[in-house]
Design a protein around this motif. Sequence first.
Motif, PDB file in Angstrom:
ATOM      1  N   ALA A   9      63.166 -52.318 -57.240  1.00  0.00           N
ATOM      2  CA  ALA A   9      63.693 -53.001 -58.420  1.00  0.00           C
ATOM      3  C   ALA A   9      64.634 -52.122 -59.256  1.00  0.00           C
ATOM      4  O   ALA A   9      65.528 -52.629 -59.928  1.00  0.00           O
ATOM      5  CB  ALA A   9      62.537 -53.493 -59.288  1.00  0.00           C
ATOM      6  N   PHE A  20      59.562 -54.383 -62.244  1.00  0.00           N
ATOM      7  CA  PHE A  20      58.203 -54.917 -62.365  1.00  0.00           C
ATOM      8  C   PHE A  20      57.338 -54.095 -63.305  1.00  0.00           C
ATOM      9  O   PHE A  20      56.500 -54.617 -64.014  1.00  0.00           O
ATOM     10  CB  PHE A  20      57.520 -54.945 -60.986  1.00  0.00           C
ATOM     11  CG  PHE A  20      58.148 -55.934 -60.068  1.00  0.00           C
ATOM     12  CD1 PHE A  20      57.764 -57.260 -60.098  1.00  0.00           C
ATOM     13  CD2 PHE A  20      59.144 -55.549 -59.184  1.00  0.00           C
ATOM     14  CE1 PHE A  20      58.349 -58.194 -59.266  1.00  0.00           C
ATOM     15  CE2 PHE A  20      59.737 -56.473 -58.335  1.00  0.00           C
ATOM     16  CZ  PHE A  20      59.339 -57.788 -58.386  1.00  0.00           C
ATOM     17  N   ARG A  21      57.509 -52.775 -63.269  1.00  0.00           N
ATOM     18  CA  ARG A  21      56.507 -51.935 -63.926  1.00  0.00           C
ATOM     19  C   ARG A  21      57.042 -51.094 -65.081  1.00  0.00           C
ATOM     20  O   ARG A  21      56.298 -50.319 -65.652  1.00  0.00           O
ATOM     21  CB  ARG A  21      55.853 -51.010 -62.887  1.00  0.00           C
ATOM     22  CG  ARG A  21      55.081 -51.798 -61.889  1.00  0.00           C
ATOM     23  CD  ARG A  21      54.383 -51.028 -60.809  1.00  0.00           C
ATOM     24  NE  ARG A  21      53.672 -51.996 -59.984  1.00  0.00           N
ATOM     25  CZ  ARG A  21      54.236 -52.760 -59.048  1.00  0.00           C
ATOM     26  NH1 ARG A  21      55.507 -52.631 -58.779  1.00  0.00           N
ATOM     27  NH2 ARG A  21      53.526 -53.634 -58.376  1.00  0.00           N
ATOM     28  N   THR A 176      62.405 -47.170 -56.496  1.00  0.00           N
ATOM     29  CA  THR A 176      61.111 -47.810 -56.224  1.00  0.00           C
ATOM     30  C   THR A 176      59.984 -46.921 -56.716  1.00  0.00           C
ATOM     31  O   THR A 176      60.023 -45.704 -56.558  1.00  0.00           O
ATOM     32  CB  THR A 176      60.939 -48.163 -54.721  1.00  0.00           C
ATOM     33  OG1 THR A 176      59.614 -48.681 -54.536  1.00  0.00           O
ATOM     34  CG2 THR A 176      61.199 -47.000 -53.791  1.00  0.00           C
ATOM     35  N   SER A 177      58.964 -47.574 -57.320  1.00  0.00           N
ATOM     36  CA  SER A 177      57.876 -46.816 -57.942  1.00  0.00           C
ATOM     37  C   SER A 177      56.897 -46.263 -56.919  1.00  0.00           C
ATOM     38  O   SER A 177      56.012 -45.490 -57.271  1.00  0.00           O
ATOM     39  CB  SER A 177      57.123 -47.706 -58.934  1.00  0.00           C
ATOM     40  OG  SER A 177      56.638 -48.852 -58.265  1.00  0.00           O
ATOM     41  N   ASN A 200      65.588 -41.740 -58.386  1.00  0.00           N
ATOM     42  CA  ASN A 200      64.781 -42.524 -59.322  1.00  0.00           C
ATOM     43  C   ASN A 200      64.913 -41.906 -60.713  1.00  0.00           C
ATOM     44  O   ASN A 200      65.098 -40.693 -60.839  1.00  0.00           O
ATOM     45  CB  ASN A 200      63.299 -42.486 -58.882  1.00  0.00           C
ATOM     46  CG  ASN A 200      62.489 -43.604 -59.506  1.00  0.00           C
ATOM     47  OD1 ASN A 200      62.487 -43.779 -60.723  1.00  0.00           O
ATOM     48  ND2 ASN A 200      61.792 -44.373 -58.682  1.00  0.00           N
TER      49      ASN A 200
HETATM   50  P1  OAD Z   1      58.868 -51.189 -59.838  1.00  0.00           P
HETATM   51  O1  OAD Z   1      59.150 -52.001 -61.036  1.00  0.00           O
HETATM   52  O2  OAD Z   1      57.436 -50.935 -59.503  1.00  0.00           O
HETATM   53  O3  OAD Z   1      59.562 -49.764 -59.977  1.00  0.00           O
HETATM   54  C1  OAD Z   1      60.880 -49.609 -60.369  1.00  0.00           C
HETATM   55  C2  OAD Z   1      61.242 -48.156 -60.176  1.00  0.00           C
HETATM   56  O4  OAD Z   1      62.626 -48.014 -60.443  1.00  0.00           O
HETATM   57  C3  OAD Z   1      60.514 -47.200 -61.130  1.00  0.00           C
HETATM   58  O5  OAD Z   1      60.030 -46.100 -60.378  1.00  0.00           O
HETATM   59  C4  OAD Z   1      61.592 -46.755 -62.119  1.00  0.00           C
HETATM   60  O6  OAD Z   1      61.417 -45.408 -62.529  1.00  0.00           O
HETATM   61  C5  OAD Z   1      62.848 -46.901 -61.292  1.00  0.00           C
HETATM   62  N1  OAD Z   1      64.052 -47.232 -62.068  1.00  0.00           N
HETATM   63  C6  OAD Z   1      64.187 -48.096 -63.112  1.00  0.00           C
HETATM   64  N2  OAD Z   1      65.461 -48.207 -63.503  1.00  0.00           N
HETATM   65  C7  OAD Z   1      66.185 -47.383 -62.679  1.00  0.00           C
HETATM   66  C8  OAD Z   1      67.571 -47.047 -62.569  1.00  0.00           C
HETATM   67  N3  OAD Z   1      68.492 -47.594 -63.372  1.00  0.00           N
HETATM   68  N4  OAD Z   1      67.926 -46.165 -61.621  1.00  0.00           N
HETATM   69  C9  OAD Z   1      67.015 -45.590 -60.801  1.00  0.00           C
HETATM   70  N5  OAD Z   1      65.699 -45.875 -60.851  1.00  0.00           N
HETATM   71  C10 OAD Z   1      65.278 -46.753 -61.765  1.00  0.00           C
HETATM   72  O7  OAD Z   1      59.628 -51.862 -58.601  1.00  0.00           O
HETATM   73  P2  OAD Z   1      59.381 -51.740 -57.041  1.00  0.00           P
HETATM   74  O8  OAD Z   1      59.031 -50.355 -56.639  1.00  0.00           O
HETATM   75  O9  OAD Z   1      60.527 -52.385 -56.381  1.00  0.00           O
HETATM   76  O10 OAD Z   1      56.457 -56.872 -54.710  1.00  0.00           O
HETATM   77  O11 OAD Z   1      58.115 -52.669 -56.856  1.00  0.00           O
HETATM   78  C11 OAD Z   1      57.612 -52.851 -55.566  1.00  0.00           C
HETATM   79  C12 OAD Z   1      57.046 -54.227 -55.394  1.00  0.00           C
HETATM   80  O12 OAD Z   1      56.077 -54.499 -56.398  1.00  0.00           O
HETATM   81  C13 OAD Z   1      58.046 -55.345 -55.595  1.00  0.00           C
HETATM   82  O13 OAD Z   1      58.838 -55.620 -54.457  1.00  0.00           O
HETATM   83  C14 OAD Z   1      57.175 -56.517 -55.902  1.00  0.00           C
HETATM   84  C15 OAD Z   1      56.298 -55.830 -56.928  1.00  0.00           C
HETATM   85  O14 OAD Z   1      55.158 -56.387 -57.301  1.00  0.00           O
HETATM   86  C16 OAD Z   1      56.140 -58.179 -54.479  1.00  0.00           C
HETATM   87  O15 OAD Z   1      56.456 -59.070 -55.234  1.00  0.00           O
HETATM   88  C17 OAD Z   1      55.393 -58.397 -53.189  1.00  0.00           C
END
Ligand code: OAD
Length: 239
Positions: A9, A20-21, A176-177, A200
Motif C-alpha cells: 500500500a 491499511f496500517r 509494505t509493512s 519504506n
Molecule cells: P500496510 O498499510 O500494512 O503498510 C504500508 C507500508 O507502507 C508501511 O510499512 C509504511 O511504512 C509504508 N509507507 C507508507 N507510505 C509510504 C511511502 N510514501 N513510501 C514508502 N513507504 C510508505 O500495507 P501492506 O503492507 O500493503 O491485504 O498491507 C498488506 C496487506 O494487508 C494488504 O494487501 C491487505 C491488508 O490487509 C488484504 O486485503 C488481503
Amino acid sequence: MKVLVLTGAGISAESGIPTFRDADGLWEGHRVEEVATPAAFQQNPQLVHKFYNARRRHLLQEHVRPNAAHIALAEYEKNHDDDFLLITQNVDNLHFVAGSQNVLPMHGQLMEARCTETDRVIPWREDLTPSTPDPETPSRRGSLRPNVVWFGEMPHGMDEIQMAAQNADLFLAIGTSAVVYPAAGIVQETPVNCRRIEINLNATPQSGVFTETIRGSASIEVPKFLKRLQLEAKTSGEA
Ligand code: OAD
C-alpha cells in the motif's frame, strides 16, 4: 539479472490511496481484517460491499493516478532484458495504468468482480450489492463479489511467486509493512546470494533480512534506486 518486485500500500499512498496500517487502520470503526473475510461477507454482505464500493469509487476519481514510483517501475521493465515480475498486494490498478506488463496482483483487483457460482471474472466499475447478478447469468441473482482476496483465502499465483522468488537475483520490496503472510515471507524464499532491497518510510519486521534498506518515500526513492541499478548494469555491461 532476474528481478522480482513486491509492492504494498505504501507505493500508492502518494497517489492518494490510504494505506491499511499507517493511520488508525480503521474504516468506519471496523478493523480492515473484520470486513475483509469470507465470514464477514456471509454475515453482512451489505457492509462488505459498502467497504469495497467506497474504495472502488475512490480509485475512479480523476486525481488518483500512478505516481513516480509506479511509472519508474514500468519504465525499468521496458528496458530490462531478463525476467521481471512485479507482484503487488494492492487491489488498485495503478501499476497497470502506469504501463507495467508482467504484474501479478496476488490479492486480486478492485476493478474486477467474480461470480461466486461460476468463478467467472469480469471487469467491474460500478457499485455492487448483494443482489447484483453476473450480467451473463442474470437469473442467478446476488452472485457477484469483489475479485479481491480476503483474510483466510489463498492469494493468487503462489506457485509462480515461489518459482520467481527462488530464481531471483534482485528482490525489491516497496511500501509494505511485511506483516501479512504469505507476502511477508517472499523475501525468505529468495536465495542467500540474492540482493534484497527494502524501500519504506519505516523499518519493518523483515528489515533485518534485507541487504540494503532505503528509508524514504516511494515516489522519490524508487526512481532513484532504479536509475542507480541501470547505471550499475551499464558499467558492468549487463542488461
Ligand atoms: P500496510 O498499510 O500494512 O503498510 C504500508 C507500508 O507502507 C508501511 O510499512 C509504511 O511504512 C509504508 N509507507 C507508507 N507510505 C509510504 C511511502 N510514501 N513510501 C514508502 N513507504 C510508505 O500495507 P501492506 O503492507 O500493503 O491485504 O498491507 C498488506 C496487506 O494487508 C494488504 O494487501 C491487505 C491488508 O490487509 C488484504 O486485503 C488481503
